[in-house]
Structures are given as C-alpha cells and as structure tokens.
Design a protein around this motif. Structure first.
Motif, PDB file in Angstrom:
ATOM      1  N   LEU A  19       0.833  -1.210   0.000  1.00 53.91           N
ATOM      2  CA  LEU A  19       0.000   0.000   0.000  1.00 53.91           C
ATOM      3  C   LEU A  19       0.867   1.258   0.000  1.00 53.91           C
ATOM      4  O   LEU A  19       0.582   2.217  -0.720  1.00 53.91           O
ATOM      5  N   ALA A  20       1.930   1.248   0.801  1.00 58.94           N
ATOM      6  CA  ALA A  20       2.847   2.399   0.846  1.00 58.94           C
ATOM      7  C   ALA A  20       3.480   2.626  -0.524  1.00 58.94           C
ATOM      8  O   ALA A  20       3.617   3.776  -0.976  1.00 58.94           O
ATOM      9  N   GLY A  21       3.860   1.547  -1.190  1.00 57.94           N
ATOM     10  CA  GLY A  21       4.426   1.670  -2.531  1.00 57.94           C
ATOM     11  C   GLY A  21       3.446   2.284  -3.511  1.00 57.94           C
ATOM     12  O   GLY A  21       3.820   3.109  -4.353  1.00 57.94           O
ATOM     13  N   ASN A  27       3.858   5.709  -5.510  1.00 61.30           N
ATOM     14  CA  ASN A  27       3.665   5.699  -6.957  1.00 61.30           C
ATOM     15  C   ASN A  27       2.645   6.755  -7.376  1.00 61.30           C
ATOM     16  O   ASN A  27       2.861   7.472  -8.346  1.00 61.30           O
ATOM     17  N   GLY A  28       1.544   6.870  -6.630  1.00 58.98           N
ATOM     18  CA  GLY A  28       0.508   7.835  -6.973  1.00 58.98           C
ATOM     19  C   GLY A  28       0.897   9.270  -6.689  1.00 58.98           C
ATOM     20  O   GLY A  28       0.412  10.198  -7.335  1.00 58.98           O
ATOM     21  N   ALA A  29       1.781   9.487  -5.718  1.00 56.87           N
ATOM     22  CA  ALA A  29       2.168  10.834  -5.327  1.00 56.87           C
ATOM     23  C   ALA A  29       3.238  11.422  -6.247  1.00 56.87           C
ATOM     24  O   ALA A  29       3.390  12.633  -6.310  1.00 56.87           O
ATOM     25  N   THR A  70       6.368   5.499 -11.806  1.00 58.66           N
ATOM     26  CA  THR A  70       7.338   4.669 -11.083  1.00 58.66           C
ATOM     27  C   THR A  70       6.967   3.194 -11.262  1.00 58.66           C
ATOM     28  O   THR A  70       6.501   2.541 -10.332  1.00 58.66           O
ATOM     29  N   PRO A  71       7.193   2.659 -12.463  1.00 60.16           N
ATOM     30  CA  PRO A  71       6.775   1.284 -12.717  1.00 60.16           C
ATOM     31  C   PRO A  71       7.585   0.258 -11.929  1.00 60.16           C
ATOM     32  O   PRO A  71       7.107  -0.848 -11.697  1.00 60.16           O
ATOM     33  N   GLN A 127       6.130  -3.054 -10.365  1.00 61.31           N
ATOM     34  CA  GLN A 127       6.630  -4.361 -10.788  1.00 61.31           C
ATOM     35  C   GLN A 127       7.072  -5.195  -9.590  1.00 61.31           C
ATOM     36  O   GLN A 127       6.729  -6.377  -9.495  1.00 61.31           O
ATOM     37  N   ILE A 128       7.829  -4.598  -8.696  1.00 63.74           N
ATOM     38  CA  ILE A 128       8.303  -5.321  -7.513  1.00 63.74           C
ATOM     39  C   ILE A 128       7.122  -5.727  -6.635  1.00 63.74           C
ATOM     40  O   ILE A 128       7.041  -6.862  -6.166  1.00 63.74           O
ATOM     41  N   SER A 129       6.194  -4.803  -6.448  1.00 69.61           N
ATOM     42  CA  SER A 129       5.019  -5.092  -5.624  1.00 69.61           C
ATOM     43  C   SER A 129       4.201  -6.237  -6.210  1.00 69.61           C
ATOM     44  O   SER A 129       3.796  -7.161  -5.499  1.00 69.61           O
ATOM     45  N   ALA A 130       3.964  -6.202  -7.506  1.00 69.02           N
ATOM     46  CA  ALA A 130       3.188  -7.263  -8.148  1.00 69.02           C
ATOM     47  C   ALA A 130       3.956  -8.579  -8.151  1.00 69.02           C
ATOM     48  O   ALA A 130       3.360  -9.648  -8.009  1.00 69.02           O
TER      49      ALA A 130
END
Length: 124
Positions: free
Chosen positions: A49-51, A55-57, A62-63, A67-70
């Motif tokens: 969620l933090a990532g 990313n949204g901010a 910031t792919p 990518q790492i999160s997914a």
C-alpha cells in the motif's frame, strides 16, 4: 491486492486457531506459527500500500515499484495456493488464489509496458 494481503494476514492474527482446520494443514507444515505468517502478510500488505501511495504521489511514473510489488504479490498468492493445495482439500480457494496470482502477472506486464512507454515513448 495489497489490502487482500494485509487483511488475509490480519485474519491469521485473530485469536481463533485457523491452522487447526483441515484445509490449513499445508500451511501448518510450512509455518508452525500462524501469528508469524499473519504478521508477515500484514507487513507486506502495508508495504505494498505504501508503494502505491508513493507511486501515486510522484509526478513521474514509477513502474519499478509496481513491478516489484506485483512480483511479491504473485509469490504470495502462489504460496497461498500451494499451502491450500498441500492440504489435499478442494474448496473455494481453487477459484480465488490462483486467479489472484494470474492477476499479479497481468499487473507485472502492465507495469513493464508502462516502463517501456516512459523510456521509449508510446508505440503506435
């Protein structure tokens, strides 16, 4: 998917002993302590969620974060699928967690495509 991860872990932290149920025997063999697995999942969910917030901010895409999160998410859902499959009990897990893993593969692909577009421009 990040919220699913955190809530899945939170359920394990609740006072009821979930690993004592037959469908969870595969998890019991891998993780003797369901609280430990629960906290790991809660932490990973909140990190994801933090990532997404980072990313949204950011103005720039910031792919890498996505990518790492997914990728981590895919490993989580494959692991959960394996845990349930190891119990040799067929249940609704079969209709949920493998599809979550496939969804994460789609997320990896989309983030990789966004990365390519941000570097090379949109292909047309």
């Amino acid at each position: 998917m990040a919220a699913h991860t955190a809530v899945w872990g939170w359920v394990l932290i609740l006072p009821d002993r979930i690993f004592d149920q037959p469908a969870w025997s595969g998890f019991r063999q891998i993780f003797q302590n369901e609280d430990m697995l629960g906290w790991i999942m809660v932490i990973l969910g909140f990190l994801r969620l933090a990532g997404l917030v980072v990313n949204g901010a950011r103005k720039d895409v910031t792919p890498h974060i996505r990518q790492i999160s997914a990728g981590i998410g895919c490993m989580i859902w494959v692991g959960i699928t394996y845990g349930y499959a190891s119990s040799n009990i067929v249940s609704t897990w079969l209709a949920i967690y493998p599809l979550f893993a496939v969804g994460e593969l789609v997320n990896i692909h989309r983030a990789a495509r966004d990365q390519g577009e941000s570097i090379h421009g949109k292909a047309g």
